[in-house]
Each structure stands twice: as C-alpha cells, then as structure tokens.
Write an enzyme that holds these catalytic residues in place. Structure first.
Site, PDB file in Angstrom:
ATOM      1  N   ARG A   1      14.752 -28.970  56.745  1.00 21.61           N
ATOM      2  CA  ARG A   1      14.835 -27.995  57.893  1.00 21.61           C
ATOM      3  C   ARG A   1      15.850 -28.529  58.723  1.00 21.61           C
ATOM      4  O   ARG A   1      16.089 -29.773  58.971  1.00 21.61           O
ATOM      5  CB  ARG A   1      13.519 -28.036  58.697  1.00 21.61           C
TER       6      ARG A   1
ATOM      7  N   HIS B   1      20.915 -21.812  53.139  1.00 22.85           N
ATOM      8  CA  HIS B   1      19.369 -21.878  53.033  1.00 22.85           C
ATOM      9  C   HIS B   1      19.180 -21.090  51.513  1.00 22.85           C
ATOM     10  O   HIS B   1      18.047 -20.293  51.413  1.00 22.85           O
ATOM     11  CB  HIS B   1      18.676 -21.439  54.185  1.00 22.85           C
TER      12      HIS B   1
ATOM     13  N   GLU C   1      19.830 -22.178  62.714  1.00 22.04           N
ATOM     14  CA  GLU C   1      19.969 -21.067  61.733  1.00 22.04           C
ATOM     15  C   GLU C   1      19.778 -19.654  62.144  1.00 22.04           C
ATOM     16  O   GLU C   1      18.855 -19.290  62.863  1.00 22.04           O
ATOM     17  CB  GLU C   1      18.857 -21.485  60.479  1.00 22.04           C
TER      18      GLU C   1
END
Ligand code: GLV
Length: 271
Positions: A189, A236, A218
């Site tokens: 993450r 991602h 993000e």
C-alpha cells in the site's frame, strides 16, 4: 466494493439496516472501517490466497525491470539510440547472489522470499511482527529487526498491510539506513512509504532505484517521481492477470452469496 471505495460509518449508514456484508475485491481492506462495521454487526470479507502468486510474480517483474533497466532500455531502443554494442551500455545489476530484505512475511512476502531463495539463489532477510522459524529453516531466511534488514539488503520488498503502525514505515530516516546501491519495491500500500521522501532519496542517490505499484495518494503520483529514470511505476496492477482477477471476483461474489444465505462467508474477517 473495490479497494478504492472508502467504506466508513457514514457510507454503511447510507445503505440502511439491510447492509449485511461488505465484500472487498482485494486482500487488503484498509479502505473499510472495521470498527464501524463491527459496531453495526456487518460482516467484512476479502480475497486472500488467489492473488498471492500473481503479486509475487509482479514483485519480481518490478525487481528485474528496475535492476536490468528494462523500461529505460526500451525507451532508448525505440528512440533509435542503439547504434553500437558497448561493454558499458546500460549496466544494471544481478539479482542472483544478492540479499533480499522482505518486510512483512505474510502470504505474499513469503511467496516472494520463496522465489528469491529458490529461483534466484538470493539470501533472504526478513522482518515481521512474528518470527517464522519453520520458514527460516526451509528457506535459510534470517529474521532481523527492521533497521538491520534495511541496512543489509540489496533489494527491499514491502509486504505489510496498511495500519496506523505501518503508515510511513519507510520514512527519511529509514531510507538513509539503506545501501546507496539498494532498490526498494512496494506492491503493498502506498502510504507505507513517505513518497516525497522517496522521490528526494531517488533524486539525490540516497538509494539506487525503486519500483512502485502503489502510491501514497493514489491515483495521484508525486510529480517528481514522473521525472526520474531510476524508478518504475505501475498502476496498482500487481494482481491484474486474467486468471487472478477472475478468481478474485468469483471469491468476492461467493463471499456475498454465502453471507446473504446465512452461512459463514469463506473469507470472513474476524474483526
Ligand atoms: C490489492 O492491492 C489487494 O489488496 O488485493
């Protein structure tokens, strides 16, 4: 829901009392407020297991790409700059024989360590809140405090979940502990790495390179990263293979069906 959907108490209430289950199509569930769900008696499920190998493969794709300078070399070749073979043209680094530091030896971290030890004959160091002596014996992995893993590794791969205790786990001080030749890979993450500090470290050669599949804000990316050649950025997609995304969606659907039919969803979180 998706990992980009922030499910807080207010969102839960907006569904009314009929909301029974939140099935995240991701293994990470930091986007869901587990305490608020618990208070309301709402089940939460995720999609562990089916993506482990795919994310480990993507981690290696990133590690190989940054160490062998693949995107840079591709850009160079397409630009028509390959005129002569030369002994020093675009030198990169080997993975084999190097030391990999795994931060977080869960399902994905241990799969990455497995590939490193078995496939690339890398020495594996790891840090986790739990020691796994069985794993150490099987793969010759060595458990160390985080700072020592960071100091001694040539490649560092992050595999911890996003928690209050892991936010900015990799900060300016930790980056300074790393070797100037080290590569950092993050497929977990974004907020685990202080992205502005990483951009500074890459620009000032505090470390040699990085490869990121996840970002602190993000889908926004620290603009400075976009200007640097010693970082690889993917959007991602570490679990994004046809096989795995299909398995993840089936698992999420099955969690919903089981939960709504009064059975225990196979991937119910114990929150
Ligand atoms: C992807 O990031 C996931 O948590 O599954």
């Amino acid at each position: 829901c998706l990992l980009t959907d922030k499910i807080d108490g207010e969102v839960m209430d907006s569904f009314g009392p009929q909301l029974k289950i939140i099935a995240n199509m991701a293994v990470g569930f930091d986007n869901v407020d587990t305490q608020e769900a618990k208070k309301r008696g709402i089940m939460i499920a995720n999609t562990p297991g089916v993506l482990t190998n795919t994310v480990a493969e993507h981690t290696f794709a990133l590690m190989l790409s940054i160490a062998h300078r693949i995107p840079e070399a591709d850009k160079f070749t397409r630009a028509g700059k390959y005129e002569n073979w030369a002994p020093m043209l675009m030198l990169g680094n080997d993975l084999s024989g190097k030391t990999l530091g795994v931060v977080g030896l869960g399902r994905i971290g241990s799969r990455v360590a497995h590939h490193a030890a078995r496939g690339f004959e890398m020495k594996v160091l790891y840090y986790d809140i739990n020691r796994n002596e069985e794993f150490e014996k099987e793969f010759g992995a060595v458990y160390m405090p985080l700072d020592d893993v960071l100091k001694q590794s040539d490649f560092i791969s992050i595999h911890v979940p996003l928690l209050d205790s892991t936010r900015h786990l990799i900060n300016p001080e930790k980056l300074k502990l790393m070797k100037p030749t080290a590569y950092l890979v993050n497929t977990s993450r974004g907020p685990i790495v202080d992205e502005a500090a990483l951009a500074d470290a890459l620009k000032n050669n505090v470390i040699r390179g990085a490869a990121l599949d996840v970002f602190e804000f993000e889908p926004k990316i620290t603009p400075e990263l976009l200007t640097l050649d010693n970082v690889i950025l993917t959007p991602h997609i570490a679990s994004a293979t046809e096989e795995t995304r299909s398995n993840m969606s089936a698992l999420a659907a099955n969690n919903i069906i089981e939960g709504l039919e009064g059975r225990t969803p196979p991937n119910l979180l114990k929150n």
